[in-house]
Design an enzyme around this catalytic site. Structure first.
Site, short mmCIF file in Angstrom:
data_model
loop_
_atom_site.label_atom_id
_atom_site.label_comp_id
_atom_site.label_asym_id
_atom_site.label_seq_id
_atom_site.Cartn_x
_atom_site.Cartn_y
_atom_site.Cartn_z
CG ASN A 168 4.77 33.93 47.67
OD1 ASN A 168 3.61 33.80 47.79
ND2 ASN A 168 5.49 33.09 48.14
CE1 TYR A 172 8.23 28.15 48.86
CE2 TYR A 172 9.22 30.21 49.63
CZ TYR A 172 8.26 29.61 48.95
OH TYR A 172 7.37 30.29 48.12
NE ARG A 173 15.56 20.83 51.79
CZ ARG A 173 15.43 19.90 50.93
NH1 ARG A 173 14.28 18.99 51.31
NH2 ARG A 173 16.17 19.56 49.95
CD1 TRP A 186 13.67 29.08 45.10
CD2 TRP A 186 13.20 30.98 46.74
NE1 TRP A 186 14.51 30.38 44.97
CE2 TRP A 186 14.12 31.30 45.76
CE3 TRP A 186 12.32 31.30 47.55
CZ2 TRP A 186 14.58 32.51 45.98
CZ3 TRP A 186 13.09 32.79 47.87
CH2 TRP A 186 14.10 33.26 46.83
CD GLU A 234 1.48 33.21 50.67
OE1 GLU A 234 1.81 34.36 50.38
OE2 GLU A 234 1.61 32.39 49.73
CG ASP A 283 11.70 16.29 51.75
OD1 ASP A 283 10.68 16.83 52.05
OD2 ASP A 283 12.42 16.85 50.99
C1 LIG Z 1 7.44 21.45 56.75
C2 LIG Z 1 7.33 21.80 55.60
C3 LIG Z 1 8.42 22.06 55.05
C4 LIG Z 1 8.23 22.52 53.39
N1 LIG Z 1 9.65 22.48 52.70
C5 LIG Z 1 9.46 23.04 51.36
C6 LIG Z 1 10.51 23.45 50.74
O1 LIG Z 1 11.64 23.17 51.18
N2 LIG Z 1 10.59 23.80 49.30
C7 LIG Z 1 9.39 24.03 49.17
O2 LIG Z 1 9.20 24.57 47.54
N3 LIG Z 1 8.18 23.89 49.60
C8 LIG Z 1 8.18 23.34 50.82
N4 LIG Z 1 7.16 23.07 51.70
C9 LIG Z 1 5.82 23.32 50.85
C10 LIG Z 1 5.32 24.89 50.65
O3 LIG Z 1 5.53 25.49 52.16
C11 LIG Z 1 4.10 24.97 50.22
O4 LIG Z 1 3.90 24.31 48.71
C12 LIG Z 1 3.66 26.63 50.31
O5 LIG Z 1 2.24 26.56 49.54
C13 LIG Z 1 4.52 27.29 49.13
O6 LIG Z 1 4.13 28.50 49.12
P1 LIG Z 1 4.10 29.46 47.81
O7 LIG Z 1 2.87 28.82 47.07
O8 LIG Z 1 3.77 30.67 48.30
O9 LIG Z 1 5.41 29.26 47.04
C14 LIG Z 1 7.12 22.78 52.89
C15 LIG Z 1 6.03 22.30 53.60
C16 LIG Z 1 6.24 22.11 55.00
C17 LIG Z 1 5.04 21.85 55.67
MN LIG Z 2 2.19 32.41 47.65
#
Ligand SMILES: Cc1cc2nc3c(=O)[nH]c(=O)nc-3n(C[C@H](O)[C@H](O)[C@H](O)COP(=O)(O)O)c2cc1C
Ligand SMILES: [Mn+2]
Length: 488
Positions: A168, A172-173, A186, A234, A283
């Protein structure tokens, strides 16, 4: 030809007049945010900060902060092209005869060509630092005044599902705690968190390997943000977007692979028994997300190119760059939504609705209760589960025009009758929810009401002038000399 890497895309942006280089010294603490925020809000270019204070590595922001640059990133003239490509794969049917089977081969071969490829060497490992490394060497931003520190905002966080071994990648910041540790934000419902929980269930004292890649070709950078289904790699999706496979190299110290063309890679692990206070962080809601308990990422090795650039993005009061990313997601995934729910005509997520707060959906209603069925469908569709308010309108409302929506939707509702509340998971960032991650959501059925739905009146027609009169007035118009001229 797909972009080779981030710097290849920057060259393209430069040629297109879409990149401005900033040679003045600028502080990654607050100043880069202020400059970027003003630029995004003015529809301005991507920015390359050549002299970030305290680091020798240049910083890129606002990479895809306009629709034009998003199109350049995906190498299309419009996002509809990506949607059409997805549609053409969704349309694939099981072939009836030999001829149809033969016709399908090129399409199948195309799918085969999107799978990531493992290679031996990659530019991301030109420099390998096993001992002498520090996050302090990187120009990591503190974005907003009340932020808890510096944050890596656009990482590709890579883990493997401990049960299935499937990869995966999520963005995530990561809050910098010290030179070798960061937070791992996450959120509960995300795939990285799922991997963490399933590893912890096996061994509370153990570790989960994590690799973090920063900066790659634009489709690959975007792939970590896309809401693709669990267990779908991805990097397969970015292979589809860039029409060339993503090349991966094995990490030096953990059993994971990272994009060979990445700028910077952090290898390490998350301890399954360890949590630490993370936040606050300005945020994408336009408010600070407050402190919370999150896992801690320990870095064991840093690799990078000889001359890396550091890619980051700013979130904050909308619109920001992530609006353009969200908009691309909305357009690209519309065919997938339509395939499962064919009544859907169009979908809009206005910038001020910050994705999770507002979705406007138009449907071709064909049975009683159809609008409510659509709401429930959206609340069960991956990350669309977070949508706080869903407004369902008839097919003849233009969801992309908020004036049309406000006018027609509000005329179509009897609020008490047409509102549907549900309880369920809400976005972690929703500060108004009764509890973190759990709360209520609202659907508004703003379609025309039917007798079968208990509406006893007669629904009126929308006012429209007839064509005959319009034509007569068109012919007369110039003689009437009414400024500001004809409006049809
Ligand atoms: C700039 C940016 C920062 C993000 N930061 C976070 C974060 O800190 N934590 C989080 O859970 N999702 C964050 N997201 C959203 C996730 O990247 C998004 O939900 C992604 O689909 C998660 O991948 P996953 O489905 O494989 O978990 C962020 C998105 C963007 C565009
Ligand atoms: Mn995913």
């Amino acid at each position: 030809m797909a972009y080779r890497d981030l710097q290849d895309f920057l060259r393209k942006l430069d040629m297109e007049g879409e990149l401005v280089r900033i040679s003045d010294e600028v502080d990654p603490v607050l100043e880069i945010t202020e400059i970027t925020d003003r630029t995004v809000k003015a529809g301005g270019p991507a920015l390359l900060f050549e002299r970030p204070k305290g680091s020798r590595i240049p910083v890129v922001t606002n990479l895809v902060g306009t629709e034009r640059r998003m199109n350049l990133a995906l190498e299309v003239a419009s996002l509809d092209e990506v949607a059409e490509r997805i549609q053409s794969f969704l349309d694939m049917q099981s072939p009836q005869g030999l001829l149809e089977k033969v016709k399908m081969l090129p399409k199948l071969a195309e799918i085969g060509s999107f799978f990531p490829k493992t290679v031996r060497n990659g530019e991301c490992q030109e420099v390998v630092l096993r001992e002498d490394f520090s996050l302090a060497n990187f120009p990591i931003l503190q974005c907003w005044p009340q932020d808890g520190g510096r944050y890596i905002t656009w990482p590709m966080v890579i883990t493997k599902n401990p049960e299935t071994g499937k990869r995966n990648t999520g963005c995530y910041r990561m809050q910098v705690f010290d030179e070798r540790t960061t937070g791992m934000h996450w959120q509960t419902q995300k795939h990285g968190a799922e991997h963490f929980r399933s590893a912890r269930a096996k061994d509370r004292e153990g570790k989960l390997d994590v690799a973090v890649a920063i900066g790659s070709d634009p489709a690959t950078c975007l792939a970590g943000i896309l809401p693709v289904p669990p267990e779908l790699d991805e990097f397969l999706f970015s292979g589809f977007l860039r029409r060339e496979p993503v090349e991966l190299v094995p990490c030096k110290t953990v059993g994971l692979e990272v994009p060979a063309n990445a700028e910077i890679v952090l290898e390490g692990y998350v301890k399954l028994g360890e949590m630490r206070t993370e936040g606050p962080f300005g945020d994408h809601t336009g408010f600070y997300s407050l402190e919370g308990q999150y896992p801690v990422f320990h870095i064991t090795c840093v690799t990078h190119r000889k001359n890396p650039v550091y890619l980051t993005t700013i979130v904050g009061p909308p619109p920001q760059e992530d609006y353009f990313i969200g908009h691309a997601i909305e357009r690209v995934f519309l065919p997938v939504m339509k395939m499962q729910h064919p009544e859907i005509v169009d979908v809009a997520m206005p910038a001020e609705g910050i994705f999770q707060n507002l979705m406007i959906v138009s449907i071709r209603k064909s049975y009683p209760g159809h609008a409510r069925k659509t709401m429930n469908a959206i609340w069960s569709l991956g990350q669309a589960m977070f949508t706080k308010v869903i407004v369902v309108v008839d097919h003849d409302v233009n969801v992309q025009e908020s004036r049309d929506v406000v006018w027609k939707a509000l005329c179509a509702i009897d609020p008490e009758r047409d509102i549907q509340f549900v309880l369920g998971p809400v976005d972690t960032l929703d500060h108004a929810a009764r509890r973190q991650d759990f709360g209520s959501k609202m659907g508004i059925d703003a379609t025309r009401k039917w007798a079968e739905e208990g509406y006893t009146g007669r629904w009126p027609d929308e006012i429209k002038m007839n064509d005959e009169t319009k034509k007569r007035v068109d012919a007369l118009w110039s003689r009437l000399k009414i400024s500001p001229g004809p409006k049809k």
